[in-house]
Design an enzyme around this catalytic site. Sequence first.
Site, PDB file in Angstrom:
ATOM      1  N   SER A  98      -6.924   2.383  -3.847  1.00  0.00           N
ATOM      2  CA  SER A  98      -5.670   2.835  -3.244  1.00  0.00           C
ATOM      3  C   SER A  98      -4.705   3.310  -4.322  1.00  0.00           C
ATOM      4  CB  SER A  98      -5.027   1.712  -2.434  1.00  0.00           C
ATOM      5  OG  SER A  98      -4.844   0.568  -3.241  1.00  0.00           O
ATOM      6  N   GLU A 104       0.829  -1.201   0.000  1.00  0.00           N
ATOM      7  CA  GLU A 104       0.000   0.000   0.000  1.00  0.00           C
ATOM      8  C   GLU A 104       0.870   1.259   0.000  1.00  0.00           C
ATOM      9  OE1 GLU A 104      -3.221   1.600  -0.548  1.00  0.00           O
ATOM     10  OE2 GLU A 104      -3.900  -0.006   0.772  1.00  0.00           O
ATOM     11  N   ASP A 122       1.410   4.042  -3.075  1.00  0.00           N
ATOM     12  CA  ASP A 122       1.043   5.450  -2.863  1.00  0.00           C
ATOM     13  C   ASP A 122       2.185   6.399  -3.207  1.00  0.00           C
ATOM     14  OD1 ASP A 122      -1.422   4.612  -2.028  1.00  0.00           O
ATOM     15  OD2 ASP A 122      -1.095   4.999   0.098  1.00  0.00           O
TER      16      ASP A 122
END
Length: 609
Positions: free
Chosen positions: A518, A300, A304
């Site tokens: 995400s 994650e 990002d």
Amino acid sequence: MKVPSSSVQLLVLFVLASSALTAPQGCSHKIKEQIEPPKGWVKVAPAPADHIINLRIALPQPEFASLEKALYEVSDPDHARYGQHLSKEEVEELVAPHPESLNAVDDWLASHGISQGDLSRSPAKDWVKVRVPVSLAEEMLNTTYYVWRHIESGDAVVRTTSYGLPEHVHPHVDLVQPTTLFSTFQGMKTTYRWSANRQQSVDSGVASIRSASGTVVDSSCNSTITITCLKELYNATGYNSSATNGNTIGITGYLEQYANYMDLQDFYAQQRPDAVNSTFNLITINGGQNNQTLSAAGVEADLDVEFAYGLTYPTNRTFFSTGGSPPYIPDMNTPTDTNEPYTQWLDYILASPNPPQTISTSYGDDEQTVPESYALRACADFAQLGARGVSLMFSSGDGGVGDGDPDPTTQTCYTNDGRNVTRFIPGFPASCPYVTAVGGTTYVPEVAVSFSGGGFSNYFGRPRYQTEAVTKYLASLAPGTYEGLYNPFGRGIPDVSTQADYFQIWSQGRSGHVGGTSASSPTFTGFVSLLNDALISAGRPPLGFLNPFLYGRGVAGLTDITSGNNPGCGTEGFNASSHHLHDINYVNTDAVTGLGTPNFGLLKDIVLS
């Protein structure tokens, strides 16, 4: 804090009983909040009396309506105050509680032996925080805490399903947590696919394809999404941002998700060679860590930072590593049990004099798992940041119209209020009307990706910037469509979308494809940061709270997505809308992709005009 002995507590109570501060009826507790035991959680045992709880007490913000008014005015391009964002001090003045509330809460805490030196306060004094053992918290709140365990994850927390306050304190407290908050705050992501190719045949003889907005995109973007693909697709090729104009992009990281420096360098070498050897500013909050062991790299976090920073290099970059997450381990004598970690981040960012102008968060939860009082107050905190000129993006979720389970065949979609009726499940914080919720698309030309979280809030009413667009969208649905499954008067989700599947990232030393909203949130955030770069370089203020702009002038810089749907809860979900496409005065939105995807070139011209 040193807990007073029982004799000292009796003395304090005697003194208070002898004073004019209390009356027989005023001392009685009245229930402040009560919930049904949430689904998936089971009661294990009474909480240990000496277990320490970090109580957070929210005091009312009597002038919040004035803050909200200012927020909309400074965020509306058609208003004379547009761009005149408030200072930190001006915002704090508007959310400060009345002195009567401060005194009432201080007196209540003092009656339990808690002195001013035991407290900490937010800069606006609208939050009071104090560490107390369970035994004292139970006395203060007239409740009993238990250890609760989440069946699926095994996580455990110390919570209660009901608490009260003295009647005379009720008007001076909005909420106390941790009490009824059983949220399972998590990253917004679907499965991680470490595959070489997309599961769709692509004509290798075609060198390029044309997007719905008219841009030319390399055909490889139909199997792998890269920085180059996104810049081509969203019309940002050739734009160069500044490293020195003061613009900053922020990414939040939670739940021991660490952005790995080595993975970032591998990503840069592959997709952004000019950024090799550059890094980001790290801010640790509430015991947040920076574990650079390769095996600790978070998919994650890597996703990002790689795409948000890759799109915006050399813009100044900040990663917030926020600590604080369950599980609590019931067999420990004095375990640590924390609040939702993003409240710790909010504490930090609201106290910061210079937060990043653009921030992305790819974490959240099902709205119904968050007590409404808590969601309303956290949302009000987001409004403070918007009024100060900060653009906040949140992933809309990966369960379509259902819960956080990305597999629509295994979603439960039952209400969490004891009725156990089937309802669509919106996500929070995406449902907050003061943030920008980002959904997902796939392929070129783009269609809605099936997992794109969308629908309508059960907590927040439809904000005024959505009045026309959402009213027309609902009117376009066939009569009776999903009647009773959603709140037709709620805030619509998402606001916008970008690509959300088959992003090529580096994590734990290898390259692979990942998908989820995400991916779409940091992507959209990257293009907003580029818009802020253009504005700041031109001596103009940043965009701040985006939604009034997006649903107004900004819609001309968005590409409407007209096909696809987001199944869940045993339904096909909502459809991407294609109505009124030839009406230039029509703001087209839907509950799958929102207003559509960005065309950076058009948006830049609009914001600079």
